[in-house]
Design a protein around this motif. Structure first.
Motif, PDB file in Angstrom:
ATOM      1  N   MET A 212      94.693 -53.293  64.671  1.00  0.00           N
ATOM      2  CA  MET A 212      94.106 -54.477  64.112  1.00  0.00           C
ATOM      3  C   MET A 212      93.930 -54.247  62.618  1.00  0.00           C
ATOM      4  O   MET A 212      93.513 -53.180  62.194  1.00  0.00           O
ATOM      5  CB  MET A 212      92.756 -54.726  64.794  1.00  0.00           C
ATOM      6  CG  MET A 212      92.026 -55.914  64.253  1.00  0.00           C
ATOM      7  SD  MET A 212      90.629 -56.349  65.296  1.00  0.00           S
ATOM      8  CE  MET A 212      89.310 -55.892  64.226  1.00  0.00           C
ATOM      9  N   ASP A 213      94.248 -55.249  61.836  1.00  0.00           N
ATOM     10  CA  ASP A 213      94.083 -55.153  60.386  1.00  0.00           C
ATOM     11  C   ASP A 213      92.646 -55.470  60.003  1.00  0.00           C
ATOM     12  O   ASP A 213      92.081 -56.477  60.430  1.00  0.00           O
ATOM     13  CB  ASP A 213      95.014 -56.135  59.677  1.00  0.00           C
ATOM     14  CG  ASP A 213      96.473 -55.708  59.775  1.00  0.00           C
ATOM     15  OD1 ASP A 213      96.720 -54.576  60.216  1.00  0.00           O
ATOM     16  OD2 ASP A 213      97.347 -56.512  59.404  1.00  0.00           O
TER      17      ASP A 213
ATOM     18  N   TYR B 225      83.391 -46.376  57.691  1.00  0.00           N
ATOM     19  CA  TYR B 225      82.815 -45.967  58.965  1.00  0.00           C
ATOM     20  C   TYR B 225      83.871 -46.142  60.051  1.00  0.00           C
ATOM     21  O   TYR B 225      84.390 -47.242  60.238  1.00  0.00           O
ATOM     22  CB  TYR B 225      81.597 -46.818  59.329  1.00  0.00           C
ATOM     23  CG  TYR B 225      80.396 -46.575  58.457  1.00  0.00           C
ATOM     24  CD1 TYR B 225      79.577 -45.479  58.685  1.00  0.00           C
ATOM     25  CD2 TYR B 225      80.081 -47.435  57.418  1.00  0.00           C
ATOM     26  CE1 TYR B 225      78.472 -45.252  57.894  1.00  0.00           C
ATOM     27  CE2 TYR B 225      78.976 -47.214  56.619  1.00  0.00           C
ATOM     28  CZ  TYR B 225      78.166 -46.114  56.856  1.00  0.00           C
ATOM     29  OH  TYR B 225      77.083 -45.885  56.067  1.00  0.00           O
ATOM     30  N   VAL B 226      84.163 -45.072  60.754  1.00  0.00           N
ATOM     31  CA  VAL B 226      85.092 -45.143  61.882  1.00  0.00           C
ATOM     32  C   VAL B 226      84.243 -45.198  63.143  1.00  0.00           C
ATOM     33  O   VAL B 226      83.522 -44.262  63.461  1.00  0.00           O
ATOM     34  CB  VAL B 226      86.042 -43.929  61.922  1.00  0.00           C
ATOM     35  CG1 VAL B 226      86.990 -44.028  63.106  1.00  0.00           C
ATOM     36  CG2 VAL B 226      86.810 -43.824  60.624  1.00  0.00           C
ATOM     37  N   ARG B 227      84.296 -46.339  63.801  1.00  0.00           N
ATOM     38  CA  ARG B 227      83.468 -46.533  64.998  1.00  0.00           C
ATOM     39  C   ARG B 227      84.220 -46.034  66.232  1.00  0.00           C
ATOM     40  O   ARG B 227      85.418 -45.798  66.198  1.00  0.00           O
ATOM     41  CB  ARG B 227      83.094 -48.000  65.156  1.00  0.00           C
ATOM     42  CG  ARG B 227      84.275 -48.899  65.447  1.00  0.00           C
ATOM     43  CD  ARG B 227      83.867 -50.364  65.592  1.00  0.00           C
ATOM     44  NE  ARG B 227      84.997 -51.193  65.885  1.00  0.00           N
ATOM     45  CZ  ARG B 227      85.835 -51.680  64.993  1.00  0.00           C
ATOM     46  NH1 ARG B 227      85.652 -51.427  63.721  1.00  0.00           N
ATOM     47  NH2 ARG B 227      86.861 -52.420  65.360  1.00  0.00           N
ATOM     48  N   ASP B 228      83.483 -45.923  67.291  1.00  0.00           N
ATOM     49  CA  ASP B 228      84.054 -45.504  68.567  1.00  0.00           C
ATOM     50  C   ASP B 228      84.783 -46.681  69.183  1.00  0.00           C
ATOM     51  O   ASP B 228      84.435 -47.840  68.945  1.00  0.00           O
ATOM     52  CB  ASP B 228      82.938 -45.034  69.499  1.00  0.00           C
ATOM     53  CG  ASP B 228      83.429 -44.061  70.540  1.00  0.00           C
ATOM     54  OD1 ASP B 228      84.629 -43.729  70.512  1.00  0.00           O
ATOM     55  OD2 ASP B 228      82.615 -43.629  71.362  1.00  0.00           O
ATOM     56  N   LEU B 229      85.781 -46.398  69.974  1.00  0.00           N
ATOM     57  CA  LEU B 229      86.475 -47.466  70.696  1.00  0.00           C
ATOM     58  C   LEU B 229      85.508 -48.157  71.647  1.00  0.00           C
ATOM     59  O   LEU B 229      84.656 -47.494  72.245  1.00  0.00           O
ATOM     60  CB  LEU B 229      87.643 -46.898  71.508  1.00  0.00           C
ATOM     61  CG  LEU B 229      88.892 -46.564  70.741  1.00  0.00           C
ATOM     62  CD1 LEU B 229      89.909 -45.910  71.661  1.00  0.00           C
ATOM     63  CD2 LEU B 229      89.500 -47.787  70.120  1.00  0.00           C
TER      64      LEU B 229
ATOM     65  N   SER C 203      80.631 -50.563  51.962  1.00  0.00           N
ATOM     66  CA  SER C 203      81.226 -49.881  53.113  1.00  0.00           C
ATOM     67  C   SER C 203      82.071 -50.866  53.910  1.00  0.00           C
ATOM     68  O   SER C 203      81.968 -52.084  53.741  1.00  0.00           O
ATOM     69  CB  SER C 203      80.136 -49.281  54.006  1.00  0.00           C
ATOM     70  OG  SER C 203      79.357 -50.305  54.565  1.00  0.00           O
ATOM     71  N   VAL C 204      82.875 -50.310  54.792  1.00  0.00           N
ATOM     72  CA  VAL C 204      83.704 -51.095  55.692  1.00  0.00           C
ATOM     73  C   VAL C 204      83.772 -50.338  57.018  1.00  0.00           C
ATOM     74  O   VAL C 204      83.679 -49.114  57.045  1.00  0.00           O
ATOM     75  CB  VAL C 204      85.113 -51.345  55.085  1.00  0.00           C
ATOM     76  CG1 VAL C 204      85.887 -50.061  54.950  1.00  0.00           C
ATOM     77  CG2 VAL C 204      85.887 -52.349  55.888  1.00  0.00           C
ATOM     78  N   GLU C 205      83.915 -51.081  58.101  1.00  0.00           N
ATOM     79  CA  GLU C 205      83.942 -50.472  59.432  1.00  0.00           C
ATOM     80  C   GLU C 205      85.298 -50.703  60.070  1.00  0.00           C
ATOM     81  O   GLU C 205      85.802 -51.825  60.113  1.00  0.00           O
ATOM     82  CB  GLU C 205      82.847 -51.094  60.308  1.00  0.00           C
ATOM     83  CG  GLU C 205      82.683 -50.428  61.642  1.00  0.00           C
ATOM     84  CD  GLU C 205      81.495 -50.981  62.418  1.00  0.00           C
ATOM     85  OE1 GLU C 205      81.664 -51.187  63.634  1.00  0.00           O
ATOM     86  OE2 GLU C 205      80.439 -51.197  61.820  1.00  0.00           O
ATOM     87  N   VAL C 206      85.880 -49.619  60.581  1.00  0.00           N
ATOM     88  CA  VAL C 206      87.188 -49.680  61.240  1.00  0.00           C
ATOM     89  C   VAL C 206      87.111 -48.906  62.550  1.00  0.00           C
ATOM     90  O   VAL C 206      86.140 -48.209  62.807  1.00  0.00           O
ATOM     91  CB  VAL C 206      88.297 -49.086  60.340  1.00  0.00           C
ATOM     92  CG1 VAL C 206      88.509 -49.912  59.101  1.00  0.00           C
ATOM     93  CG2 VAL C 206      87.991 -47.655  59.977  1.00  0.00           C
ATOM     94  N   GLY C 207      88.144 -49.050  63.347  1.00  0.00           N
ATOM     95  CA  GLY C 207      88.211 -48.342  64.627  1.00  0.00           C
ATOM     96  C   GLY C 207      89.470 -47.501  64.707  1.00  0.00           C
ATOM     97  O   GLY C 207      90.394 -47.654  63.894  1.00  0.00           O
ATOM     98  N   PRO C 208      89.553 -46.621  65.680  1.00  0.00           N
ATOM     99  CA  PRO C 208      90.762 -45.811  65.850  1.00  0.00           C
ATOM    100  C   PRO C 208      91.988 -46.707  66.053  1.00  0.00           C
ATOM    101  O   PRO C 208      91.946 -47.684  66.781  1.00  0.00           O
ATOM    102  CB  PRO C 208      90.475 -45.004  67.117  1.00  0.00           C
ATOM    103  CG  PRO C 208      88.991 -44.984  67.238  1.00  0.00           C
ATOM    104  CD  PRO C 208      88.523 -46.275  66.658  1.00  0.00           C
ATOM    105  N   GLY C 209      93.061 -46.378  65.352  1.00  0.00           N
ATOM    106  CA  GLY C 209      94.288 -47.154  65.464  1.00  0.00           C
ATOM    107  C   GLY C 209      94.334 -48.381  64.570  1.00  0.00           C
ATOM    108  O   GLY C 209      95.361 -49.053  64.506  1.00  0.00           O
ATOM    109  N   ASP C 210      93.247 -48.691  63.874  1.00  0.00           N
ATOM    110  CA  ASP C 210      93.221 -49.854  62.979  1.00  0.00           C
ATOM    111  C   ASP C 210      93.961 -49.540  61.683  1.00  0.00           C
ATOM    112  O   ASP C 210      94.230 -48.390  61.355  1.00  0.00           O
ATOM    113  CB  ASP C 210      91.790 -50.265  62.642  1.00  0.00           C
ATOM    114  CG  ASP C 210      91.077 -50.947  63.795  1.00  0.00           C
ATOM    115  OD1 ASP C 210      91.743 -51.263  64.796  1.00  0.00           O
ATOM    116  OD2 ASP C 210      89.857 -51.157  63.694  1.00  0.00           O
TER     117      ASP C 210
END
Length: 172
Positions: free
Chosen positions: A1-2, A101-105, A22-29
């Motif tokens: 996901m972008d 911030y890399v959040r959990d799936l 800050s910005v929040e992203v997830g694994p694979g983003d």
């Protein structure tokens, strides 16, 4: 996901940097850095000094005349955490940090297990044909015992064997 993130340059003065905290992203983003130059062309460096466990992105040097996009791909197998993207303009004169911030799936919703109740099995049926044959064989043997005629004994024996074979071949 972008995941878009706008960075505005030269907005207030030359080499100024305006970006979110800050910005929040997830694994694979994919973190899409949208660079908007609102003034004269400038030299820009984006680096990620502490992002090695999250992404392969290290740094990017750009001469920015107008607008541009930089994509930072995150790995699929990362754990939650943070890293910093440093945006540097004016050959090191101005620097701003973007905390990522890399959040959990998200945990997939558990599917409710459907319990299929089995239909109650019918009680076992009495094997009619083998039972009838064995009953007739027993009656013939009783007649043999009472009369002593060997024909009833032989008939009872052969009928008993036929009953066993019928039970074997007619089983469910």
């Amino acid at each position: 996901m972008d995941v878009p993130c706008e960075i505005r340059l030269n907005r207030y003065r030359i080499n100024s940097i305006d970006l979110p905290e800050s910005v929040e992203v997830g694994p694979g983003d994919t973190l899409v850095l949208k660079l908007f130059n609102e003034g004269s062309p400038l030299h820009l460096t984006i680096s990620a000094p502490d992002a090695a466990r999250f992404t392969d992105f290290v740094h990017e040097n750009i001469f920015l005349e107008e607008d541009a996009e930089i994509q930072v791909y995150l790995r699929n197998d990362v754990f939650p955490g943070t890293f910093t993207l440093q945006v540097i303009t004016g050959y090191g004169a101005n620097r701003s940090d973007l905390l990522v911030y890399v959040r959990d799936l998200p945990v997939p919703k558990e599917e409710k297990s459907v319990v299929v109740q089995q239909e109650p099995q019918a009680p076992p049926k009495l094997p009619v044909v083998p039972f009838a044959i064995v009953t007739v064989a027993v009656l013939l043997f009783i007649i043999y015992v009472g009369t002593g005629l060997t024909a009833f004994e032989a008939s009872a024996f052969l009928l008993l064997i036929a009953g066993v074979l019928a039970a074997w071949f007619l089983r469910p």
